[in-house]
Write a protein that holds these residues in place. Structure first.
Motif, PDB file in Angstrom:
ATOM      1  N   UNK A  78      54.046  23.462  67.577  1.00 34.08           N
ATOM      2  CA  UNK A  78      54.367  22.065  67.842  1.00 34.08           C
ATOM      3  C   UNK A  78      55.095  21.502  66.629  1.00 34.08           C
ATOM      4  N   UNK A  79      56.039  20.623  66.887  1.00 31.34           N
ATOM      5  CA  UNK A  79      56.800  20.006  65.806  1.00 31.34           C
ATOM      6  C   UNK A  79      57.329  18.677  66.321  1.00 31.34           C
ATOM      7  N   UNK A  80      57.321  17.679  65.470  1.00 34.15           N
ATOM      8  CA  UNK A  80      57.868  16.409  65.912  1.00 34.15           C
ATOM      9  C   UNK A  80      57.624  15.296  64.926  1.00 34.15           C
ATOM     10  N   UNK A  81      57.804  14.095  65.424  1.00 38.14           N
ATOM     11  CA  UNK A  81      57.703  12.885  64.623  1.00 38.14           C
ATOM     12  C   UNK A  81      56.819  11.873  65.333  1.00 38.14           C
ATOM     13  N   UNK A  82      56.087  11.107  64.541  1.00 38.24           N
ATOM     14  CA  UNK A  82      55.371   9.964  65.105  1.00 38.24           C
ATOM     15  C   UNK A  82      55.353   8.856  64.068  1.00 38.24           C
ATOM     16  N   UNK A  83      55.245   7.642  64.558  1.00 37.07           N
ATOM     17  CA  UNK A  83      55.116   6.500  63.662  1.00 37.07           C
ATOM     18  C   UNK A  83      53.728   6.493  63.041  1.00 37.07           C
ATOM     19  N   UNK A  84      53.669   6.306  61.726  1.00 41.09           N
ATOM     20  CA  UNK A  84      52.411   6.152  60.998  1.00 41.09           C
ATOM     21  C   UNK A  84      52.574   5.031  59.978  1.00 41.09           C
ATOM     22  N   UNK A  85      51.457   4.476  59.549  1.00 47.27           N
ATOM     23  CA  UNK A  85      51.467   3.488  58.459  1.00 47.27           C
ATOM     24  C   UNK A  85      51.324   4.250  57.161  1.00 47.27           C
ATOM     25  N   UNK A  86      52.205   3.953  56.212  1.00 39.41           N
ATOM     26  CA  UNK A  86      52.122   4.536  54.883  1.00 39.41           C
ATOM     27  C   UNK A  86      52.468   3.445  53.886  1.00 39.41           C
ATOM     28  N   UNK A  87      51.501   3.129  53.035  1.00 33.49           N
ATOM     29  CA  UNK A  87      51.689   2.086  52.029  1.00 33.49           C
ATOM     30  C   UNK A  87      52.239   0.799  52.647  1.00 33.49           C
ATOM     31  N   UNK A  88      51.566   0.343  53.665  1.00 32.31           N
ATOM     32  CA  UNK A  88      51.839  -0.932  54.329  1.00 32.31           C
ATOM     33  C   UNK A  88      53.186  -1.014  55.029  1.00 32.31           C
ATOM     34  N   UNK A  89      53.704   0.149  55.448  1.00 29.76           N
ATOM     35  CA  UNK A  89      54.931   0.109  56.251  1.00 29.76           C
ATOM     36  C   UNK A  89      54.912   1.256  57.248  1.00 29.76           C
ATOM     37  N   UNK A  90      55.667   1.095  58.303  1.00 29.96           N
ATOM     38  CA  UNK A  90      55.779   2.172  59.277  1.00 29.96           C
ATOM     39  C   UNK A  90      56.862   3.144  58.854  1.00 29.96           C
ATOM     40  N   UNK A  91      56.551   4.421  58.986  1.00 30.71           N
ATOM     41  CA  UNK A  91      57.487   5.500  58.704  1.00 30.71           C
ATOM     42  C   UNK A  91      57.314   6.555  59.795  1.00 30.71           C
ATOM     43  N   UNK A  92      58.218   7.510  59.819  1.00 30.66           N
ATOM     44  CA  UNK A  92      58.097   8.642  60.735  1.00 30.66           C
ATOM     45  C   UNK A  92      57.430   9.793  60.004  1.00 30.66           C
ATOM     46  N   UNK A  93      56.318  10.253  60.527  1.00 36.28           N
ATOM     47  CA  UNK A  93      55.633  11.419  59.973  1.00 36.28           C
ATOM     48  C   UNK A  93      56.184  12.670  60.638  1.00 36.28           C
ATOM     49  N   UNK A  94      56.677  13.608  59.828  1.00 41.00           N
ATOM     50  CA  UNK A  94      57.156  14.893  60.336  1.00 41.00           C
ATOM     51  C   UNK A  94      55.984  15.864  60.345  1.00 41.00           C
ATOM     52  N   UNK A  95      55.723  16.433  61.512  1.00 41.34           N
ATOM     53  CA  UNK A  95      54.623  17.368  61.703  1.00 41.34           C
ATOM     54  C   UNK A  95      55.178  18.684  62.221  1.00 41.34           C
ATOM     55  N   UNK A  96      54.650  19.777  61.714  1.00 47.03           N
ATOM     56  CA  UNK A  96      54.965  21.091  62.264  1.00 47.03           C
ATOM     57  C   UNK A  96      53.767  21.995  62.046  1.00 47.03           C
ATOM     58  N   UNK A  97      53.395  22.679  63.108  1.00 41.00           N
ATOM     59  CA  UNK A  97      52.332  23.677  63.033  1.00 41.00           C
ATOM     60  C   UNK A  97      52.692  24.765  64.035  1.00 41.00           C
ATOM     61  N   UNK A  98      52.852  25.975  63.517  1.00 38.24           N
ATOM     62  CA  UNK A  98      53.221  27.095  64.379  1.00 38.24           C
ATOM     63  C   UNK A  98      52.150  28.168  64.364  1.00 38.24           C
ATOM     64  N   UNK A  99      52.152  28.950  65.402  1.00 36.15           N
ATOM     65  CA  UNK A  99      51.220  30.065  65.542  1.00 36.15           C
ATOM     66  C   UNK A  99      51.421  31.024  64.366  1.00 36.15           C
TER      67      UNK A  99
END
Length: 176
Positions: A78-99
């Motif tokens: 799985x790989x992608x982006x989601x909105x997260x709060x970081x230091x009082x602002x919204x950013x895109x978190x890049x996630x990747x986890x592979x077998x």
């Protein structure tokens, strides 16, 4: 919505992917650097899927299922982006986890690069952040090869210990 690369197809998760979510996130090797992500039951995987699907419904993007173009039925991760709060602002978190079976093949870099490129075209105003464990050298390489830069001034404790931050479109004052 799909993203297609030379070797991969990235697609939105569907309910039938819950088993793949469970299998990968139940694997201690896959979650070695982030043990808090380990799932104990398929019900936990359904909860993860529901969160991912909710993000897709609200924003039109999220975490993609990564599969080989030649065998789209075989989930590589799985790989992608989601909105997260970081230091009082919204950013895109890049996630990747592979077998772990595909580690070292370059598929993580290929998927992350495709996702970052997608975001550059569709969400160019949003900074991207990847949280990487100091001991996870492979993940550090993926983040760097996908175009993110090490941002030591943003490092902070995470759920599983210190998070090293990699960013894109982030200036030194924490602004995009």
């Amino acid at each position: 919505m799909e993203i297609v690369t030379a070797r991969l197809t990235l697609r939105r998760p569907v309910p039938s992917d819950i088993d793949a979510i469970y299998e990968l996130h139940h694997n201690p090797d896959a979650c070695h650097h982030n043990p808090s992500d380990l799932l104990a039951t398929r019900t936990d995987a359904k909860t993860v899927y529901t969160r991912w699907d909710d993000h897709w419904r609200r924003h039109g993007f999220g975490y993609w299922v990564v599969a080989g173009r030649d065998d789209a039925a075989a989930t590589a991760g799985f790989c992608g982006l989601k909105f997260v709060r970081f230091r009082d602002r919204e950013v895109l978190n890049l996630f990747y986890r592979l077998d772990p079976a595909v580690w070292g093949s370059g598929l993580g870099t290929e998927a992350a690069t495709a996702v970052v490129s997608w975001a550059g075209e569709r969400l160019p105003e949003w900074p991207i952040l990847a949280r990487v464990r100091p001991g996870n050298v492979a993940s550090q390489r993926v983040a760097s090869r996908a175009g993110l830069s090490r941002s030591e001034e943003l490092d902070e404790p995470g759920e599983d210990g210190l998070d090293w931050m990699y960013t894109l479109r982030w200036d030194g004052r924490g602004q995009a």
